[in-house]
Design a protein around this motif. Structure first.
Motif, PDB file in Angstrom:
ATOM      1  N   GLY A 183       0.831  -1.202   0.000  1.00  0.00           N
ATOM      2  CA  GLY A 183       0.000   0.000   0.000  1.00  0.00           C
ATOM      3  C   GLY A 183       0.857   1.239   0.000  1.00  0.00           C
ATOM      4  N   LEU A 184       2.054   1.128   0.601  1.00  0.00           N
ATOM      5  CA  LEU A 184       2.990   2.245   0.607  1.00  0.00           C
ATOM      6  C   LEU A 184       3.382   2.618  -0.819  1.00  0.00           C
ATOM      7  N   GLU A 185       3.496   1.610  -1.679  1.00  0.00           N
ATOM      8  CA  GLU A 185       3.883   1.837  -3.067  1.00  0.00           C
ATOM      9  C   GLU A 185       2.682   1.941  -4.004  1.00  0.00           C
ATOM     10  N   GLY A 186       1.481   1.913  -3.421  1.00  0.00           N
ATOM     11  CA  GLY A 186       0.278   1.978  -4.239  1.00  0.00           C
ATOM     12  C   GLY A 186       0.081   3.346  -4.879  1.00  0.00           C
ATOM     13  N   THR A 187      -0.727   3.369  -5.913  1.00  0.00           N
ATOM     14  CA  THR A 187      -0.976   4.628  -6.616  1.00  0.00           C
ATOM     15  C   THR A 187      -2.376   5.174  -6.341  1.00  0.00           C
ATOM     16  N   THR A 188      -3.002   4.753  -5.264  1.00  0.00           N
ATOM     17  CA  THR A 188      -4.264   5.368  -4.860  1.00  0.00           C
ATOM     18  C   THR A 188      -3.950   6.693  -4.175  1.00  0.00           C
ATOM     19  N   THR A 189      -4.985   7.466  -3.885  1.00  0.00           N
ATOM     20  CA  THR A 189      -4.736   8.729  -3.180  1.00  0.00           C
ATOM     21  C   THR A 189      -4.333   8.499  -1.731  1.00  0.00           C
ATOM     22  N   ARG A 190      -4.412   7.252  -1.253  1.00  0.00           N
ATOM     23  CA  ARG A 190      -3.901   6.923   0.073  1.00  0.00           C
ATOM     24  C   ARG A 190      -2.409   6.588   0.025  1.00  0.00           C
ATOM     25  N   LYS A 306     -10.635   9.079   0.223  1.00  0.00           N
ATOM     26  CA  LYS A 306     -11.370   8.355  -0.804  1.00  0.00           C
ATOM     27  C   LYS A 306     -12.242   9.284  -1.645  1.00  0.00           C
ATOM     28  N   ASP A 307     -12.308  10.551  -1.262  1.00  0.00           N
ATOM     29  CA  ASP A 307     -13.172  11.483  -1.969  1.00  0.00           C
ATOM     30  C   ASP A 307     -12.739  11.620  -3.425  1.00  0.00           C
ATOM     31  N   ASP A 308     -13.704  11.570  -4.334  1.00  0.00           N
ATOM     32  CA  ASP A 308     -13.381  11.668  -5.751  1.00  0.00           C
ATOM     33  C   ASP A 308     -13.396  13.097  -6.265  1.00  0.00           C
ATOM     34  N   THR A 309     -13.360  14.065  -5.374  1.00  0.00           N
ATOM     35  CA  THR A 309     -13.276  15.465  -5.774  1.00  0.00           C
ATOM     36  C   THR A 309     -11.809  15.849  -5.904  1.00  0.00           C
ATOM     37  N   THR A 310     -11.412  16.346  -7.059  1.00  0.00           N
ATOM     38  CA  THR A 310      -9.987  16.581  -7.309  1.00  0.00           C
ATOM     39  C   THR A 310      -9.514  17.977  -6.937  1.00  0.00           C
ATOM     40  N   VAL A 321      -4.510  17.333 -17.182  1.00  0.00           N
ATOM     41  CA  VAL A 321      -3.356  16.533 -17.596  1.00  0.00           C
ATOM     42  C   VAL A 321      -3.022  15.407 -16.620  1.00  0.00           C
ATOM     43  N   GLN A 322      -3.696  15.353 -15.463  1.00  0.00           N
ATOM     44  CA  GLN A 322      -3.338  14.363 -14.447  1.00  0.00           C
ATOM     45  C   GLN A 322      -3.920  12.988 -14.715  1.00  0.00           C
ATOM     46  N   GLY A 323      -4.971  12.889 -15.529  1.00  0.00           N
ATOM     47  CA  GLY A 323      -5.565  11.582 -15.802  1.00  0.00           C
ATOM     48  C   GLY A 323      -6.295  10.994 -14.623  1.00  0.00           C
ATOM     49  N   TYR A 324      -6.870  11.848 -13.783  1.00  0.00           N
ATOM     50  CA  TYR A 324      -7.561  11.389 -12.580  1.00  0.00           C
ATOM     51  C   TYR A 324      -8.891  10.732 -12.930  1.00  0.00           C
ATOM     52  N   LYS A 325      -9.119   9.505 -12.413  1.00  0.00           N
ATOM     53  CA  LYS A 325     -10.376   8.801 -12.636  1.00  0.00           C
ATOM     54  C   LYS A 325     -11.082   8.435 -11.333  1.00  0.00           C
ATOM     55  N   GLY A 326     -10.385   8.495 -10.255  1.00  0.00           N
ATOM     56  CA  GLY A 326     -10.966   8.128  -8.959  1.00  0.00           C
ATOM     57  C   GLY A 326      -9.843   7.903  -7.966  1.00  0.00           C
ATOM     58  N   GLY A 331      -4.193   8.542 -11.544  1.00  0.00           N
ATOM     59  CA  GLY A 331      -3.261   9.039 -12.552  1.00  0.00           C
ATOM     60  C   GLY A 331      -2.054   9.690 -11.903  1.00  0.00           C
ATOM     61  N   LYS A 332      -1.615  10.800 -12.469  1.00  0.00           N
ATOM     62  CA  LYS A 332      -0.442  11.486 -11.929  1.00  0.00           C
ATOM     63  C   LYS A 332      -0.736  12.182 -10.606  1.00  0.00           C
ATOM     64  N   GLN A 333      -2.011  12.223 -10.225  1.00  0.00           N
ATOM     65  CA  GLN A 333      -2.328  12.848  -8.947  1.00  0.00           C
ATOM     66  C   GLN A 333      -1.715  12.074  -7.784  1.00  0.00           C
TER      67      GLN A 333
END
Length: 355
Positions: A183-190, A306-310, A321-326, A331-333
């Motif tokens: 999870g430390l290396e995960g690409t979620t917003t967490r 977990k909020d999907d508001t960017t 340009v970040q490619g955010y989907k959730g 994405g790059k976020q």
């Protein structure tokens, strides 16, 4: 004898952080009560349904090592453990079998019948939404009619065999044993910035002379030619010095078995579930306690990770340009979050103190 029906078919971390202390407190308040816990075998499974073939998610199949049943099956505060299935029913226990032991399966329909049967003095559904300002343990105790209770110690019930296998496996690793939690290396917003992982790994090995150990499902060690079970893998954390991670199931596992943790954290109040907030009695050494590194946070616009508001972390131009989907596919976020700006040097400074 009072009878309580408790349902929770949530995620892996909840089976460590929420459910055990609530069940233990029920037993303390009602010493002679009978507790039935209904839980899922694993996460929801997405399947395409005939005739439209649209994707639908349902509970019932075994995945993620059947984690809810596996983690709950030795809890002494559960008198009857039930496997939840959205459609199938097997009172005899022909569907759910773990470690040679059968557990009854209740369908959604049968559960509703039990719920309305009048056989229970309390029916408590712990699959509840937690508000951002809520203390999750307070909310759980409200649901089970025990407002004012404060017991919140992390706890997992491992067998002696789980611990023996784990100790045999972990002996192959050099000391000190610094664990990096999946999870430390995960690409979620967490997750932390994945680009900094290699720098942290190199710094740990240089400083302590031993590479860090990765913990998680995809890093499961092998013992006598077989992969460790979920509980055995968790038990390896008992024999480690420090675990570093983000808010996730593995972080709760480490805290539950008494391994000091370092949590990379942000955009949440500490009472949301940082181990440092909930004291852990199982760490007897006063110098070995849980620590939290909090990234810069916009407290005026504090939202769930977990909020999907960017707009919290991105300008309108960046959103394009970040490619955010959730939150699970940002994405790059993933490199723009409040956690991502924490540096490897900062993590090392806290780790050095912990060691």
């Amino acid at each position: 004898m009072k009878k309580f029906l408790v349902r929770h078919i949530g995620n892996m971390g909840d089976m460590v952080f929420f459910i055990p202390p609530v069940l233990e407190t029920l037993k303390k308040k009602h010493p002679d009560c009978h507790v039935t816990l209904v839980t899922a075998w694993g996460y929801k499974v997405n399947k395409r349904k005939f005739p439209s073939f649209t994707k639908q998610a349902y509970w019932g199949e075994r995945n993620q090592s059947g984690f809810s049943i596996a983690l709950m099956m030795h809890d002494p505060h559960i008198d009857q453990l039930i496997h939840w299935h959205d459609t199938s029913l097997s009172i005899e226990g022909t569907i759910c079998v773990e470690e040679g032991k059968s557990f009854p399966t209740w369908s959604r329909k049968y559960y509703e019948e039990q719920k309305e049967s009048g056989e229970y003095d309390g029916v408590y559904e712990l699959d509840i939404g937690i508000g951002h300002h809520d203390n999750p343990m307070d909310r759980m105790y409200e649901v089970v009619d025990m407002s004012g209770e404060t017991y919140s110690n992390y706890k997992l019930y491992l067998t002696d065999e789980d611990k023996a296998v784990a100790e045999a496996v972990i002996e192959q690793y050099e000391r000190p044993r610094v664990v990096l939690l999946e999870g430390l290396e995960g690409t979620t917003t967490r997750g932390w910035d994945p680009g900094k992982i290699q720098a942290l790994e190199a710094a740990i090995e240089k400083k302590y002379g031993a590479p860090p150990i990765w913990f998680g499902g995809k890093y499961t060690p092998v013992y006598n030619g077989r992969a460790l079970t979920l509980r055995e893998n968790i038990a390896t954390l008992m024999f480690c010095d420090v675990a570093i991670g983000v808010l996730s199931g593995p972080l709760h596992f480490a805290a539950a078995v008494g391994c000091p943790t370092i949590t990379l954290y942000g955009d949440m109040y500490l009472h949301r579930t940082a181990p440092a907030y909930f004291l852990n009695e199982y760490i007897s050494d006063s110098k070995k306690y849980h620590r939290t590194i909090v990234g810069p946070t916009n407290w005026n616009k504090l939202k769930m990770l977990k909020d999907d508001t960017t707009f919290i972390n991105l300008t309108p131009a960046e959103q394009k340009v970040q490619g955010y989907k959730g939150w699970q596919n940002p994405g790059k976020q993933s490199t723009k979050s409040c956690l991502s700006v924490i540096t490897a040097d900062e993590v090392m400074a806290v780790l050095n103190e912990a060691m």
